[in-house]
Design a protein around this motif. Sequence first.
Motif, PDB file in Angstrom:
ATOM      1  N   VAL A 193       0.831  -1.202   0.000  1.00 45.36           N
ATOM      2  CA  VAL A 193       0.000   0.000   0.000  1.00 45.36           C
ATOM      3  C   VAL A 193       0.866   1.252   0.000  1.00 45.36           C
ATOM      4  N   GLY A 194       1.775   1.344   0.971  1.00 43.57           N
ATOM      5  CA  GLY A 194       2.701   2.471   1.029  1.00 43.57           C
ATOM      6  C   GLY A 194       2.005   3.785   1.329  1.00 43.57           C
ATOM      7  N   SER A 195       2.778   4.825   1.443  1.00 45.40           N
ATOM      8  CA  SER A 195       2.257   6.165   1.700  1.00 45.40           C
ATOM      9  C   SER A 195       2.852   7.105   0.672  1.00 45.40           C
ATOM     10  N   GLU A 196       2.342   8.328   0.638  1.00 44.28           N
ATOM     11  CA  GLU A 196       2.920   9.314  -0.271  1.00 44.28           C
ATOM     12  C   GLU A 196       4.380   9.554   0.075  1.00 44.28           C
ATOM     13  N   PHE A 197       4.697   9.527   1.359  1.00 46.24           N
ATOM     14  CA  PHE A 197       6.086   9.724   1.771  1.00 46.24           C
ATOM     15  C   PHE A 197       6.998   8.671   1.146  1.00 46.24           C
ATOM     16  N   GLU A 198       6.586   7.418   1.177  1.00 49.49           N
ATOM     17  CA  GLU A 198       7.392   6.349   0.585  1.00 49.49           C
ATOM     18  C   GLU A 198       7.476   6.500  -0.923  1.00 49.49           C
ATOM     19  N   LEU A 199       6.371   6.899  -1.550  1.00 50.97           N
ATOM     20  CA  LEU A 199       6.392   7.116  -2.991  1.00 50.97           C
ATOM     21  C   LEU A 199       7.381   8.211  -3.357  1.00 50.97           C
ATOM     22  N   TYR A 200       7.403   9.288  -2.581  1.00 54.90           N
ATOM     23  CA  TYR A 200       8.321  10.379  -2.880  1.00 54.90           C
ATOM     24  C   TYR A 200       9.769   9.904  -2.778  1.00 54.90           C
ATOM     25  N   ARG A 201      10.050   9.043  -1.830  1.00 52.60           N
ATOM     26  CA  ARG A 201      11.421   8.559  -1.675  1.00 52.60           C
ATOM     27  C   ARG A 201      11.806   7.605  -2.794  1.00 52.60           C
ATOM     28  N   VAL A 202      10.839   6.883  -3.326  1.00 55.53           N
ATOM     29  CA  VAL A 202      11.109   6.063  -4.509  1.00 55.53           C
ATOM     30  C   VAL A 202      11.450   6.966  -5.690  1.00 55.53           C
ATOM     31  N   ILE A 203      10.668   8.031  -5.867  1.00 52.11           N
ATOM     32  CA  ILE A 203      10.945   8.973  -6.956  1.00 52.11           C
ATOM     33  C   ILE A 203      12.329   9.584  -6.791  1.00 52.11           C
ATOM     34  N   LEU A 204      12.685   9.925  -5.558  1.00 52.89           N
ATOM     35  CA  LEU A 204      13.969  10.575  -5.305  1.00 52.89           C
ATOM     36  C   LEU A 204      15.153   9.646  -5.541  1.00 52.89           C
ATOM     37  N   TYR A 205      15.019   8.365  -5.193  1.00 52.45           N
ATOM     38  CA  TYR A 205      16.185   7.495  -5.161  1.00 52.45           C
ATOM     39  C   TYR A 205      16.197   6.354  -6.175  1.00 52.45           C
ATOM     40  N   SER A 206      15.049   5.893  -6.609  1.00 53.20           N
ATOM     41  CA  SER A 206      15.018   4.659  -7.384  1.00 53.20           C
ATOM     42  C   SER A 206      15.046   4.899  -8.887  1.00 53.20           C
ATOM     43  N   ASP A 207      15.570   3.915  -9.587  1.00 55.85           N
ATOM     44  CA  ASP A 207      15.501   3.902 -11.030  1.00 55.85           C
ATOM     45  C   ASP A 207      14.150   3.333 -11.438  1.00 55.85           C
ATOM     46  N   TRP A 208      13.828   3.403 -12.712  1.00 56.76           N
ATOM     47  CA  TRP A 208      12.564   2.878 -13.232  1.00 56.76           C
ATOM     48  C   TRP A 208      12.861   1.667 -14.111  1.00 56.76           C
ATOM     49  N   GLY A 209      11.965   0.713 -14.064  1.00 56.84           N
ATOM     50  CA  GLY A 209      12.148  -0.505 -14.836  1.00 56.84           C
ATOM     51  C   GLY A 209      11.492  -0.426 -16.200  1.00 56.84           C
ATOM     52  N   VAL A 210      11.861  -1.346 -17.059  1.00 55.93           N
ATOM     53  CA  VAL A 210      11.310  -1.386 -18.419  1.00 55.93           C
ATOM     54  C   VAL A 210      10.806  -2.793 -18.724  1.00 55.93           C
ATOM     55  N   PRO A 211       9.500  -2.966 -18.919  1.00 53.52           N
ATOM     56  CA  PRO A 211       8.961  -4.260 -19.342  1.00 53.52           C
ATOM     57  C   PRO A 211       9.522  -4.654 -20.710  1.00 53.52           C
TER      58      PRO A 211
ATOM     59  N   GLY B 184       3.306  -0.760 -25.470  1.00 55.49           N
ATOM     60  CA  GLY B 184       2.145  -0.550 -26.315  1.00 55.49           C
ATOM     61  C   GLY B 184       1.291  -1.789 -26.432  1.00 55.49           C
ATOM     62  N   VAL B 185       0.053  -1.592 -26.861  1.00 61.84           N
ATOM     63  CA  VAL B 185      -0.845  -2.720 -27.040  1.00 61.84           C
ATOM     64  C   VAL B 185      -0.385  -3.609 -28.188  1.00 61.84           C
ATOM     65  N   ASN B 186       0.457  -3.066 -29.078  1.00 65.76           N
ATOM     66  CA  ASN B 186       0.991  -3.844 -30.187  1.00 65.76           C
ATOM     67  C   ASN B 186       2.306  -4.542 -29.850  1.00 65.76           C
ATOM     68  N   LYS B 187       2.695  -4.528 -28.563  1.00 66.97           N
ATOM     69  CA  LYS B 187       3.803  -5.341 -28.046  1.00 66.97           C
ATOM     70  C   LYS B 187       5.121  -5.114 -28.795  1.00 66.97           C
ATOM     71  N   VAL B 188       5.541  -3.888 -28.897  1.00 67.43           N
ATOM     72  CA  VAL B 188       6.824  -3.572 -29.524  1.00 67.43           C
ATOM     73  C   VAL B 188       7.951  -3.901 -28.544  1.00 67.43           C
ATOM     74  N   PRO B 189       8.972  -4.672 -28.956  1.00 65.76           N
ATOM     75  CA  PRO B 189      10.082  -5.008 -28.044  1.00 65.76           C
ATOM     76  C   PRO B 189      10.828  -3.755 -27.599  1.00 65.76           C
ATOM     77  N   THR B 190      11.191  -3.721 -26.320  1.00 66.48           N
ATOM     78  CA  THR B 190      11.879  -2.544 -25.782  1.00 66.48           C
ATOM     79  C   THR B 190      13.392  -2.725 -25.690  1.00 66.48           C
ATOM     80  N   GLY B 191      13.845  -3.939 -25.477  1.00 63.53           N
ATOM     81  CA  GLY B 191      15.269  -4.168 -25.303  1.00 63.53           C
ATOM     82  C   GLY B 191      15.758  -3.953 -23.887  1.00 63.53           C
ATOM     83  N   GLY B 192      14.835  -3.704 -22.938  1.00 62.63           N
ATOM     84  CA  GLY B 192      15.243  -3.550 -21.545  1.00 62.63           C
ATOM     85  C   GLY B 192      15.595  -2.130 -21.166  1.00 62.63           C
ATOM     86  N   ARG B 193      16.111  -1.973 -19.954  1.00 62.19           N
ATOM     87  CA  ARG B 193      16.348  -0.654 -19.379  1.00 62.19           C
ATOM     88  C   ARG B 193      17.417   0.149 -20.099  1.00 62.19           C
ATOM     89  N   GLN B 194      18.470  -0.500 -20.554  1.00 58.47           N
ATOM     90  CA  GLN B 194      19.521   0.235 -21.248  1.00 58.47           C
ATOM     91  C   GLN B 194      19.122   0.466 -22.703  1.00 58.47           C
TER      92      GLN B 194
END
Length: 290
Positions: free
Chosen positions: A209-227, A231-241
């Motif tokens: 569940v978390g709180s807004e405080f925890e969300l803000y710290r994720v924004i401040l410190y964490s990287d974002w992942g890449v599926p 898109g709905v047409n399933k275009v390959p992304t190649g990952g985070r890099q």
Amino acid sequence: MKKLRHPHVVRLYEVIDDRLKDKIYMIMEYLGGGEVKWRDGDHEPVLTVNQTRRIVRDAVLGLEYLHQQGIIHRDIKPANLLWTEDRGQVKIGDFGVSHFSYAQRLAAAGKEAADAQRDAMLIDDSDLSKRAGTPSFLAPEVIWEFHALSQSPVSSHYELPSVKSSGTVQSSFYSKPRPPITKSIDIWALGVTLYCLLFGKVPFTTTGVGSEFELYRVILYSDWGVPPHMGVNKVPTGGRQPNPSVPGGAAIQLLDRFLQKDQNDRITLDEIKVRPHAVLSNPRKMNLTF
């Protein structure tokens, strides 16, 4: 809003102050297509990559106009992007927390010297020091004070890199003075919006569940992942890099520039409109780099 005239900004025609009923009526342009829908009930994307490109193209042009008028929107997100009835255009709406800066207006008009323009962009208006907007779309500089509220910066499930990478920061980054809040906060929010449209989820979330405080710290410190697909047409992304040889690699590269925690490294609207080795002279035919 009544002074704004742009094909990608919602028009406000009139304001009526009815003192008998103690109400204010706003007569606005009707956008029959409704807000941009970006995910289904399973939090999966519902837009193709090409549809996302069109939406972001229109949002870039509308946001560019707002910034030229000295307006920081402060709440860019899919729900504030509205379709025309024929789904031919997207327009930016909801200026409930937007901010007008005369200093920014002067800088955009070119009335300041080149090195003085940068100072004019450092908006220090008191209203901008208050948090406004949607938590998941707030830029790191807006929630900067949440770094100082804890002696232990992150829990074990957060990423705290020892060296700077494309989507993370050095631990010493937040020991610096709080950066100024500028129009770049809209760029960050547009990057979060682009991520939402491509993947059907926000880039920064908390476990449980978390709180807004925890969300803000994720924004401040964490990287974002890449599926693996976007898109709905399933275009390959190649990952985070970012990998230009993969069909979706250019989109990840663009996201990487959008979601820079240090606003000095974040992409600008002018840069978004430029393809590699070529400047698109006609903004109506702008084709983003993915």
